[in-house]
Design a protein around this motif. Structure first.
Motif, mmCIF file in Angstrom:
data_model
loop_
_atom_site.group_PDB
_atom_site.id
_atom_site.type_symbol
_atom_site.label_atom_id
_atom_site.label_comp_id
_atom_site.label_asym_id
_atom_site.label_seq_id
_atom_site.Cartn_x
_atom_site.Cartn_y
_atom_site.Cartn_z
ATOM 1 N N LEU A 37 1.017 -1.199 -0.084
ATOM 2 C CA LEU A 37 -0.215 0.158 0.082
ATOM 3 C C LEU A 37 0.802 1.100 -0.058
ATOM 4 N N ALA A 38 1.889 1.118 0.822
ATOM 5 C CA ALA A 38 2.946 2.492 0.613
ATOM 6 C C ALA A 38 3.530 2.656 -0.523
ATOM 7 N N GLU A 41 0.995 4.253 -2.772
ATOM 8 C CA GLU A 41 1.047 5.723 -2.416
ATOM 9 C C GLU A 41 2.266 6.465 -2.832
ATOM 10 N N THR A 45 2.080 9.617 -5.378
ATOM 11 C CA THR A 45 2.835 10.783 -4.998
ATOM 12 C C THR A 45 3.615 11.244 -5.955
ATOM 13 N N ASP A 56 1.423 1.895 -12.321
ATOM 14 C CA ASP A 56 1.333 1.378 -10.896
ATOM 15 C C ASP A 56 1.442 -0.164 -10.804
#
Length: 90
Positions: A37-38, A41, A45, A56
């Motif tokens: 998940l990080a 993220e 960002t 992704d």
């Protein structure tokens, strides 16, 4: 790639609270304790900050800091090769 790498390291340190002494070009995102998940993220960002389209689906904890910086840098580089001619005669 240096300015991209430097900004990435700063982002990992400030936003993701990775200790500065653990950051280096060969450190993987997993070694920096970023879970899946990080990592996603981080990619979101980076896309927002740099205005680039990163894949992704390629986001992985196995990527090194240098590889992530290279992915962003490649998106920022202008395309090489001949300039397309529009046929207007200019």
């Amino acid at each position: 790639m240096n300015h991209v790498y430097d900004r990435l390291v700063n982002l990992l340190h400030k936003k993701f609270e990775v200790p500065a002494d653990r950051l280096g070009p060969t450190a993987t995102l997993g070694e920096l304790d970023l879970d899946s998940l990080a990592v996603v993220e981080l990619y979101v960002t980076l896309q927002e900050e740099w205005g680039v389209a990163l894949d992704d689906s390629a986001a992985s904890a196995e990527l090194t800091v240098a590889e992530v910086a290279r992915s962003v840098s490649e998106q920022l580089e202008p395309p090489t090769g001949p300039v397309p001619h529009d046929g207007s005669g200019r």
